[in-house]
Design an enzyme around this catalytic site. Structure first.
Site, PDB file in Angstrom:
ATOM      1  N   GLY A   1       0.861  -1.048   0.079  1.00  0.00           N
ATOM      2  CA  GLY A   1       0.316   0.220  -0.104  1.00  0.00           C
ATOM      3  C   GLY A   1       0.985   1.292  -0.050  1.00  0.00           C
ATOM      4  O   GLY A   1       0.545   1.958  -0.836  1.00  0.00           O
TER       5      GLY A   1
ATOM      6  N   GLY B   1       4.121   1.151  -1.274  1.00  0.00           N
ATOM      7  CA  GLY B   1       4.670   2.097  -2.674  1.00  0.00           C
ATOM      8  C   GLY B   1       3.763   1.985  -3.132  1.00  0.00           C
ATOM      9  O   GLY B   1       3.964   3.083  -4.297  1.00  0.00           O
TER      10      GLY B   1
ATOM     11  N   HIS C   1      -0.771  -9.659  18.814  1.00  0.00           N
ATOM     12  CA  HIS C   1      -1.733  -9.167  18.621  1.00  0.00           C
ATOM     13  C   HIS C   1      -2.991 -10.264  19.165  1.00  0.00           C
ATOM     14  O   HIS C   1      -2.453 -11.705  18.972  1.00  0.00           O
ATOM     15  CB  HIS C   1      -2.354  -9.226  16.765  1.00  0.00           C
ATOM     16  CG  HIS C   1      -3.980  -9.012  16.714  1.00  0.00           C
ATOM     17  ND1 HIS C   1      -4.116  -9.791  16.740  1.00  0.00           N
ATOM     18  CD2 HIS C   1      -4.461  -7.780  15.890  1.00  0.00           C
ATOM     19  CE1 HIS C   1      -6.109  -9.370  16.644  1.00  0.00           C
ATOM     20  NE2 HIS C   1      -5.607  -7.979  15.322  1.00  0.00           N
TER      21      HIS C   1
ATOM     22  N   ARG D   1      -4.400  -3.008  21.857  1.00  0.00           N
ATOM     23  CA  ARG D   1      -4.012  -4.793  22.117  1.00  0.00           C
ATOM     24  C   ARG D   1      -2.461  -5.043  23.112  1.00  0.00           C
ATOM     25  O   ARG D   1      -2.589  -6.486  23.293  1.00  0.00           O
ATOM     26  CB  ARG D   1      -3.139  -4.767  20.823  1.00  0.00           C
ATOM     27  CG  ARG D   1      -5.018  -5.019  19.525  1.00  0.00           C
ATOM     28  CD  ARG D   1      -3.812  -4.613  18.267  1.00  0.00           C
ATOM     29  NE  ARG D   1      -4.979  -4.645  17.053  1.00  0.00           N
ATOM     30  CZ  ARG D   1      -4.466  -4.595  15.929  1.00  0.00           C
ATOM     31  NH1 ARG D   1      -3.687  -4.028  15.750  1.00  0.00           N
ATOM     32  NH2 ARG D   1      -5.291  -4.399  14.790  1.00  0.00           N
TER      33      ARG D   1
ATOM     34  N   ARG E   1       0.430   0.767  18.147  1.00  0.00           N
ATOM     35  CA  ARG E   1       0.121   0.743  17.021  1.00  0.00           C
ATOM     36  C   ARG E   1      -2.248   0.748  17.603  1.00  0.00           C
ATOM     37  O   ARG E   1      -1.971  -0.299  17.862  1.00  0.00           O
ATOM     38  CB  ARG E   1       0.574   0.492  15.658  1.00  0.00           C
ATOM     39  CG  ARG E   1      -0.803   0.930  15.229  1.00  0.00           C
ATOM     40  CD  ARG E   1      -0.054   0.287  13.516  1.00  0.00           C
ATOM     41  NE  ARG E   1      -0.664  -1.396  13.560  1.00  0.00           N
ATOM     42  CZ  ARG E   1      -1.472  -1.904  13.127  1.00  0.00           C
ATOM     43  NH1 ARG E   1      -2.641  -1.409  12.354  1.00  0.00           N
ATOM     44  NH2 ARG E   1      -1.390  -3.410  13.019  1.00  0.00           N
TER      45      ARG E   1
END
Lengths: 502, 235
Positions: free
Chosen positions: A12, A14, A231, A268, A363
């Site tokens: 994505g 790039g 995760h 997370r 994140r």
């Protein structure tokens, strides 16, 4: 062959960079070690965050605050503000080029809640969000006539006499030949390094941190490398991701006694630690989405159902899904400034390989697809501007890279070592860390590096030698491992995904 | 458990001691523990990257979603140059997307997409470009200029999208070596890991083509070429 902007990586980030560099008037060439639609981006399931307020009240400010909170003080507020305020434009742009987002009854882009978010903010396309975004970006690149060269593996960044970027050396996987590409600017969009955890990762086997390792050898700075996101819900035996949307939509986490033990929608890092603590008590952990019903699961989580059946022989409509937390996203990466530029003149970076300081120590779900669009665009524009403003000099760069298949003896099997390091890192440099265990991991990495000359490849073919590519990736991962564990040792205090037990 | 893998021109047999797992796991096990030279592509392990398409017992599968069975015979995809072992050169199939202009011609502005609009091409936009459909396509086997299943599905994806304003030029592009060359045999549908039916997408593109004034050239020819390219009779 000379181009204005050379982009390494066709995920994505790039492809967005390529589209924007081209739009800014630069001649663009994209190189990928795979094919352009096979990158890690296609695996993103949950969604892309934007405060559109299509599913209840939301605001850019709330998005900013949620992101900053999850980042535990390590994010750059300005960068976060830019990302969150650009988010609605980013989604609008994706919609305008044909991304098939799921819709609400009143013809708006549908949104759902992911962990750590105060609103339903993640725009999604069933659980194929990344796949549909990536393929649409690829189609857009074709429509713009952007040249993409597949199956070329980055081995070295080239610099000119003034220490500015001058191109890259790549190994053509198909032919086995070394190729040199001259360019005024290079954008690295090579992805993260979760595969240092080997099978204890949700990622594609290609997420080996090549771009970061190569950039570091060229003198680029790496920052916050110790921050690795685990995760909470990967399938127990295969580490295949079960999207956070399964919990966002109301899924529970249960232990062997059938008890819930944590807030499923906390960020997370917290959920992963809660699961880890249960596992250490001897519990097996399960994701339970049975109460969501078959119709809902088929519509919103079709991949999850398919993968759980295939890999765990359970049908989430009727059964509990066995899960455990594994490495999923790497917050650390190449240090960049507010125009995605690294400390090397002419070298830019975007996506997971870069560290724009928007994720900090942890994140938020839905912010990675957003990051690739916002900062891919920034990197593309900035690199084009730099390249077009640069005086054209005769390329004076030469390659130091020599490919030889004979240097190494073959006394230690690197595949065995790779697996061993992956398990060691999962245990010692994982969800909960201790100084002594980190030190132990660092010692082992240094020991392995000192024994590299005993490892090698047994495949001597020039054509499509994946044994060689995997060995080169392994060497990159060793460099990354050393940096991850060294950075972790320097940070005594727990912060987000870096959690110290002592 | 034994499986055989086609390498060069002959099948090589491997014995592995794992069962109830995917073919990809078995291939990885062979590569890392028995034969480092065995060559195949893989990536996501979860059927979305399209890297590990190959054939087992004459059927196209994704190695990561196929449960391996004793005696399986594994081969590379058909109708595509084999680079090495199970790795094929996908560049030609990929190039058909550009040839078919499989993209949205105009960048849309403020077009509302309803739930019904979105459902029209939801499945088509699940395509992972694994190339199984080209391997199974008997038309592509004999006509290497045939645009082929996944690129025509991609064209339908955009033609059927309410955001595409320039439907006509998309239809114009797929007349030659395109929609009319397909025999509607349905092989592509049967092998698609994403449950896409390129055959039915091609049928829908044919209807659109007729509405745009095109006709089936073989049908026109059966009338002795009595119809012009735009479907009107010529004398």
């Amino acid at each position: 062959m000379k181009t204005d902007v050379l982009i390494i990586g066709a995920g994505g980030a790039g492809l967005v960079a390529a589209l924007n560099a081209k739009k800014s008037g630069a001649e663009v060439l994209v190189i990928t070690k795979e094919y352009p639609t096979r990158s890690q981006t296609c695996m993103a399931q949950g969604g892309i965050n934007a405060a559109l307020g299509n599913a209840g009240e939301d605001s850019v400010e709330a998005h900013v605050q949620n992101t900053l909170k999850s980042a535990h003080g390590l994010a750059n507020e300005e960068a976060v503000r830019l990302m969150c305020s650009e988010a609605p434009n980013a989604v609008e742009w994706l919609d305008s080029i044909g991304v098939c987002f799921s819709r609400t009854k009143d013809a708006k882009i549908a949104q759902r809640t992911l962990g750590g978010a105060s609103a339903s903010r993640a725009c999604y396309a069933q659980d194929y969000t990344g796949l549909k975004i990536l393929h649409t970006l690829y189609d857009r690149c074709l429509s713009e006539g952007i040249k993409i060269l597949s199956e070329r593996y980055l081995v070295e960044l080239l610099k000119d006499d003034e220490n500015a970027i001058a191109g890259a050396t790549v190994l053509n996987i198909k032919s086995g030949e070394i190729e040199k590409y001259d360019s005024s600017a290079v954008i690295l969009a090579t992805g993260g390094y979760s595969r240092i955890y080997d099978k204890n990762s949700t990622n594609s086997s290609a997420s080996t941190g090549d771009g970061i390792a190569v950039a570091s050898r060229a003198g680029a700075k790496m920052v916050d490398m110790e921050f690795v996101q685990f995760h909470p819900t990967a399938l127990k035996s295969s580490s295949i991701l079960i999207s956070e949307s399964a919990r966002g939509e109301g899924g529970y986490l249960l232990n062997s006694k059938g008890e819930r033990f944590t807030n499923e929608l906390a960020p997370r890092d917290e959920v992963s630690r809660a699961i880890n603590a249960e596992i250490l008590k001897g519990e097996d952990i399960f994701l339970d989405i049975r109460h969501l019903g078959e119709e809902f699961i088929e519509e919103g989580l079709p991949q999850e159902r398919k993968l759980a059946k295939l890999y765990e022989n359970v049908d989430p409509v009727h059964d509990l899904i066995p899960i455990r937390p594994v490495a999923h996203y790497t917050m650390g990466g190449i240090e960049v400034d507010d125009s995605s530029s690294t400390n090397i003149q002419g070298l830019f970076a975007a996506g997971e390989c870069a560290n724009h300081r928007v994720h900090g120590a942890n994140r938020l779900g839905g912010n990675s697809l957003l990051e690739i669009v916002v900062f891919g665009k920034q990197a593309g524009k900035a690199a084009a501007e730099y390249a077009l403003g640069k005086e054209t000099l005769e390329p004076s760069a030469h390659s130091n890279f020599k490919l030889t298949l004979e240097v190494h003896e073959h006394k230690l099997d690197f595949y065995e070592v790779r697996e061993h390091i992956g398990d060691l890192f999962y245990k010692n440099v994982g969800i909960v860390r201790k100084k002594s265990e980190l030190q132990n991991a660092l010692d082992e990495i240094q020991d392995v590096k000192s024994k590299l000359h005993l490892m090698g490849i047994s495949d001597k073919s020039k054509v499509y030698n994946t044994n060689l590519i995997e060995f080169l990736e392994f060497q990159n991962m060793l460099d990354i491992c050393e940096e991850v564990v060294s950075s972790a040792l320097k940070r005594d205090v727990s912060c987000g995904a870096h959690f110290m037990a002592e | 458990m034994k499986i055989s893998v086609k390498r060069e021109e002959k099948f090589v047999e491997y014995e592995v001691d794992i069962a109830d797992t995917t073919l990809l796991e078995v291939l990885k096990k062979i590569k890392t523990t028995q034969d480092n030279t065995l060559t195949f592509s893989s990536g996501c392990r979860s059927s979305v990257c399209g890297s590990c398409s190959m054939r087992v017992n004459d059927r196209e599968v994704l190695a990561c979603s196929y449960k391996v069975q004793d005696g399986d015979r594994v081969e590379p995809l058909k109708n595509v140059p084999v680079i090495r072992d199970l790795v094929v050169d996908m560049s030609k199939a990929y190039a058909f997307n550009a040839k078919a202009k499989a993209w949205q011609n105009t960048v849309s502005k403020g077009v509302a997409v309803t739930q019904n609009n979105e459902k029209i091409n939801e499945v088509q936009s699940d395509c992972i470009l694994c190339g199984s459909c080209y391997s199974a396509c008997p038309v592509y086997a004999v006509n290497e200029e045939f645009l082929g299943p996944f690129s025509l599905t991609r064209v339908w994806k955009y033609v059927s999208d309410v955001r595409e304003e320039d439907e006509k030029s998309k239809i114009d592009t797929i007349q030659s070596n395109g929609v009319w060359d397909c025999t509607l045999c349905n092989e592509c549908t049967l092998v698609c890991p994403q449950n896409i039916s390129s055959k039915s997408d091609i049928e829908k593109l044919r209807s659109k083509s007729v509405m745009a004034g095109y006709s089936d050239p073989s049908f026109a020819n059966s009338f002795g070429g009595g119809f012009g390219f735009d479907g009107s009779p010529t004398f």
